[in-house]
Design a protein around this motif. Structure first.
Motif, PDB file in Angstrom:
ATOM      1  N   LEU A   1       0.851  -1.193   0.000  1.00 34.10           N
ATOM      2  CA  LEU A   1       0.000   0.000   0.000  1.00 34.10           C
ATOM      3  C   LEU A   1       0.882   1.236   0.000  1.00 34.10           C
ATOM      4  O   LEU A   1       1.825   1.348   0.777  1.00 34.10           O
ATOM      5  N   LEU A   2       0.571   2.165  -0.903  1.00 33.47           N
ATOM      6  CA  LEU A   2       1.218   3.485  -0.925  1.00 33.47           C
ATOM      7  C   LEU A   2       0.160   4.434  -1.454  1.00 33.47           C
ATOM      8  O   LEU A   2       0.078   4.694  -2.647  1.00 33.47           O
ATOM      9  N   ASP A   3      -0.684   4.915  -0.541  1.00 35.23           N
ATOM     10  CA  ASP A   3      -1.968   5.505  -0.923  1.00 35.23           C
ATOM     11  C   ASP A   3      -1.928   7.020  -1.061  1.00 35.23           C
ATOM     12  O   ASP A   3      -2.983   7.648  -1.097  1.00 35.23           O
ATOM     13  N   VAL A   4      -0.754   7.633  -1.106  1.00 35.42           N
ATOM     14  CA  VAL A   4      -0.668   9.085  -1.266  1.00 35.42           C
ATOM     15  C   VAL A   4       0.300   9.393  -2.394  1.00 35.42           C
ATOM     16  O   VAL A   4       1.144   8.578  -2.760  1.00 35.42           O
TER      17      VAL A   4
ATOM     18  N   GLY B   1      -0.154  10.854  12.042  1.00 36.45           N
ATOM     19  CA  GLY B   1      -0.609   9.518  12.392  1.00 36.45           C
ATOM     20  C   GLY B   1      -1.335   8.786  11.292  1.00 36.45           C
ATOM     21  O   GLY B   1      -1.696   7.615  11.457  1.00 36.45           O
ATOM     22  N   GLN B   2      -1.549   9.440  10.142  1.00 34.27           N
ATOM     23  CA  GLN B   2      -2.253   8.789   9.029  1.00 34.27           C
ATOM     24  C   GLN B   2      -1.382   7.695   8.419  1.00 34.27           C
ATOM     25  O   GLN B   2      -0.173   7.860   8.226  1.00 34.27           O
ATOM     26  N   LEU B   3      -2.001   6.547   8.095  1.00 31.04           N
ATOM     27  CA  LEU B   3      -1.277   5.449   7.449  1.00 31.04           C
ATOM     28  C   LEU B   3      -0.960   5.846   6.007  1.00 31.04           C
ATOM     29  O   LEU B   3      -1.853   6.143   5.222  1.00 31.04           O
ATOM     30  N   LEU B   4       0.329   5.835   5.679  1.00 28.97           N
ATOM     31  CA  LEU B   4       0.758   6.242   4.345  1.00 28.97           C
ATOM     32  C   LEU B   4       1.197   5.066   3.488  1.00 28.97           C
ATOM     33  O   LEU B   4       0.995   5.063   2.277  1.00 28.97           O
ATOM     34  N   ALA B   5       1.822   4.081   4.099  1.00 35.30           N
ATOM     35  CA  ALA B   5       2.344   2.944   3.338  1.00 35.30           C
ATOM     36  C   ALA B   5       2.301   1.698   4.207  1.00 35.30           C
ATOM     37  O   ALA B   5       2.375   1.772   5.437  1.00 35.30           O
TER      38      ALA B   5
ATOM     39  N   ILE C   1       3.735   2.352   7.933  1.00 41.47           N
ATOM     40  CA  ILE C   1       4.428   3.647   7.973  1.00 41.47           C
ATOM     41  C   ILE C   1       3.385   4.745   8.052  1.00 41.47           C
ATOM     42  O   ILE C   1       2.522   4.880   7.170  1.00 41.47           O
ATOM     43  N   LYS C   2       3.475   5.555   9.114  1.00 46.39           N
ATOM     44  CA  LYS C   2       2.497   6.613   9.363  1.00 46.39           C
ATOM     45  C   LYS C   2       3.161   7.983   9.302  1.00 46.39           C
ATOM     46  O   LYS C   2       4.374   8.109   9.464  1.00 46.39           O
ATOM     47  N   ALA C   3       2.332   9.001   9.068  1.00 47.90           N
ATOM     48  CA  ALA C   3       2.843  10.365   8.972  1.00 47.90           C
ATOM     49  C   ALA C   3       3.287  10.849  10.344  1.00 47.90           C
ATOM     50  O   ALA C   3       2.517  10.800  11.301  1.00 47.90           O
ATOM     51  N   PRO C   4       4.526  11.351  10.473  1.00 49.98           N
ATOM     52  CA  PRO C   4       5.005  11.839  11.769  1.00 49.98           C
ATOM     53  C   PRO C   4       4.425  13.202  12.140  1.00 49.98           C
ATOM     54  O   PRO C   4       4.460  13.598  13.305  1.00 49.98           O
ATOM     55  N   PHE C   5       3.895  13.927  11.155  1.00 53.62           N
ATOM     56  CA  PHE C   5       3.274  15.237  11.409  1.00 53.62           C
ATOM     57  C   PHE C   5       2.321  15.537  10.260  1.00 53.62           C
ATOM     58  O   PHE C   5       2.352  14.879   9.213  1.00 53.62           O
ATOM     59  N   SER C   6       1.474  16.533  10.452  1.00 56.75           N
ATOM     60  CA  SER C   6       0.555  16.954   9.394  1.00 56.75           C
ATOM     61  C   SER C   6       1.317  17.822   8.392  1.00 56.75           C
ATOM     62  O   SER C   6       2.135  18.649   8.775  1.00 56.75           O
ATOM     63  N   GLY C   7       1.049  17.619   7.110  1.00 54.17           N
ATOM     64  CA  GLY C   7       1.741  18.407   6.096  1.00 54.17           C
ATOM     65  C   GLY C   7       1.354  17.991   4.695  1.00 54.17           C
ATOM     66  O   GLY C   7       0.257  17.481   4.456  1.00 54.17           O
TER      67      GLY C   7
ATOM     68  N   ALA D   1       7.180  14.440  -2.451  1.00 54.74           N
ATOM     69  CA  ALA D   1       7.734  13.482  -3.410  1.00 54.74           C
ATOM     70  C   ALA D   1       7.306  12.070  -3.033  1.00 54.74           C
ATOM     71  O   ALA D   1       7.275  11.717  -1.856  1.00 54.74           O
ATOM     72  N   ARG D   2       6.962  11.283  -4.051  1.00 54.79           N
ATOM     73  CA  ARG D   2       6.678   9.859  -3.881  1.00 54.79           C
ATOM     74  C   ARG D   2       7.799   9.104  -4.582  1.00 54.79           C
ATOM     75  O   ARG D   2       7.999   9.259  -5.790  1.00 54.79           O
ATOM     76  N   LEU D   3       8.523   8.284  -3.834  1.00 59.73           N
ATOM     77  CA  LEU D   3       9.766   7.699  -4.318  1.00 59.73           C
ATOM     78  C   LEU D   3       9.681   6.204  -4.561  1.00 59.73           C
ATOM     79  O   LEU D   3      10.712   5.568  -4.826  1.00 59.73           O
ATOM     80  N   ALA D   4       8.507   5.600  -4.458  1.00 59.55           N
ATOM     81  CA  ALA D   4       8.345   4.163  -4.679  1.00 59.55           C
ATOM     82  C   ALA D   4       6.940   3.907  -5.194  1.00 59.55           C
ATOM     83  O   ALA D   4       6.069   4.789  -5.172  1.00 59.55           O
ATOM     84  N   GLN D   5       6.729   2.687  -5.661  1.00 55.83           N
ATOM     85  CA  GLN D   5       5.434   2.294  -6.199  1.00 55.83           C
ATOM     86  C   GLN D   5       4.978   0.996  -5.541  1.00 55.83           C
ATOM     87  O   GLN D   5       5.802   0.201  -5.054  1.00 55.83           O
ATOM     88  N   VAL D   6       3.656   0.789  -5.527  1.00 51.32           N
ATOM     89  CA  VAL D   6       3.096  -0.452  -4.994  1.00 51.32           C
ATOM     90  C   VAL D   6       3.609  -1.632  -5.813  1.00 51.32           C
ATOM     91  O   VAL D   6       3.655  -1.584  -7.046  1.00 51.32           O
ATOM     92  N   GLY D   7       4.012  -2.702  -5.130  1.00 52.47           N
ATOM     93  CA  GLY D   7       4.530  -3.889  -5.790  1.00 52.47           C
ATOM     94  C   GLY D   7       6.038  -3.968  -5.801  1.00 52.47           C
ATOM     95  O   GLY D   7       6.602  -5.046  -6.005  1.00 52.47           O
ATOM     96  N   GLU D   8       6.709  -2.847  -5.598  1.00 52.85           N
ATOM     97  CA  GLU D   8       8.172  -2.862  -5.546  1.00 52.85           C
ATOM     98  C   GLU D   8       8.639  -3.425  -4.204  1.00 52.85           C
ATOM     99  O   GLU D   8       7.899  -3.439  -3.221  1.00 52.85           O
TER     100      GLU D   8
END
Length: 338
Positions: free
Chosen positions: A59-62, A71-75, A157-163, A167-174
């Motif tokens: 999962l890489l939903d952003v 605290g949002q789940l990012l990956a 992996i969750k967001a450490p702060f709001s912001g 940049a997105r540096l990876a893709q789902v499946g990698e």
């Protein structure tokens, strides 16, 4: 528009009933004088989130530009290996606890036998050592469970702060590996501007403590909240960095954006024009000048552009009248020609 209204307050508007556009008289005015330097926007809080365990990215939903909450789940990374490791460590804890119970019972029996002098004291020493070793094995097994549980948590992996995601540096499946960057975040509320200033100008900047920041790409200016000269200098270039805090309502900015810092260090009398009134045609810069009922396009030599307007170095005299709307003035001039 705010700059135009500000300057119109300084230039007395002339009434030309025959002209279909507003005009103003050019005059010298006291304005802030200072030093300008190129600068760059940076984020006071920026983080690159990297994988801490190996596994396939599920999962890489952003994506870049998305806003995220603390605290949002990012990956999410495949946790099969982490779950198996945790289960194995939990089984080791159960086995170590069983060994501990057996060693404790053996120790108690040996102590009773020694008290009745059925066995030698050395047997008690061995039973006690076995009991203590079993306690240590339980502690080691529990530490393994804690470590496996922590590793399993690294798969989320969750967001450490709001912001914002920059940049997105990876893709789902990698495949992720420890240390591989996945996302970069920054907090827009912590954006600031960094300028490199020669040391001979630092004292004036310290005394002033004020700066106007120009963002050419956005065509806007903002006033600083504070100016801080950092207590360090580059040993090669002998310049120091100056940190300029931006207001909280500054929008449209991002780290790495080019800016120009204008530090106010005094007062000067200058002839300024509203930026909206100046015409730029390729390499020619000019203004429409009103002479009675006639209109003339005149080329100018201009200086620095500030928040108050564009400085005129040559081409105009105080007391002359200019057109404030170059589009309407140009149409009117063409209609005048036979």
């Amino acid at each position: 528009m705010r700059r135009l209204l500000f300057l119109l307050g300084l230039f007395p508007i002339l009434a030309h009933a025959a002209l279909p556009f507003a005009t103003a008289e050019v005059t010298y005015m006291p304005v802030s004088d200072g030093y300008a330097a190129e600068a760059v926007v940076e984020a006071g809080r920026e983080s690159t989130l990297a994988a801490q365990v190996a596994g396939r990215i599920l999962l890489l939903d952003v994506d870049a530009g998305d806003a995220v909450k603390s605290g949002q789940l990012l990956a999410r990374i495949d946790d099969s290996e982490a779950r198996n490791s945790l289960a194995g460590n939990q089984a080791q804890v159960a086995q170590a606890q069983a060994n501990l119970a057996n060693a404790k019972a053996q120790f108690e029996r040996t102590r009773i036998l020694v008290s009745r002098k059925f066995v030698s004291p050395s047997a008690l020493d061995k039973a006690q050592a076995d009991y203590q070793a079993a306690e240590a094995e339980v502690a080691v097994a529990r530490a393994g469970v804690a470590q496996a549980s922590t590793a399993k948590g690294f798969t989320h992996i969750k967001a450490p702060f709001s912001g914002l995601v920059s940049a997105r540096l990876a893709q789902v499946g990698e495949m992720a590996s420890p240390g591989r960057p996945l996302l970069t975040l920054f907090d827009p509320a912590t954006l600031r501007v960094i300028a490199s200033i020669p040391q001979e100008n630092l004292q004036q900047i310290r005394q002033s403590g004020r700066a106007s920041i120009e963002f050419p790409a956005l065509g806007k200016w903002v006033e600083s909240r504070s100016v801080t000269v950092l207590p360090a200098a580059d040993s090669r270039t002998h310049v120091s960095q100056v940190r300029i805090e931006l207001p909280a309502d500054a929008v449209g900015l991002y780290p790495g954006m080019f800016a120009r810092a204008h530090f106010s260090t005094g007062q000067a009398r200058k002839m300024l024009l509203p930026a909206e009134a100046v015409v730029r045609r390729s390499e020619v810069t000019g203004i429409y000048v009103v002479q009675g009922d006639k209109l003339q396009f005149r080329q100018l030599r201009i200086g620095r552009e500030t928040a108050a307007g564009i400085e005129v170095l040559a081409g105009l005299r105080a007391g002359e009248t200019i057109a404030l709307d170059p589009v309407k003035a140009g149409i009117h001039l063409r209609q005048q020609k036979p």
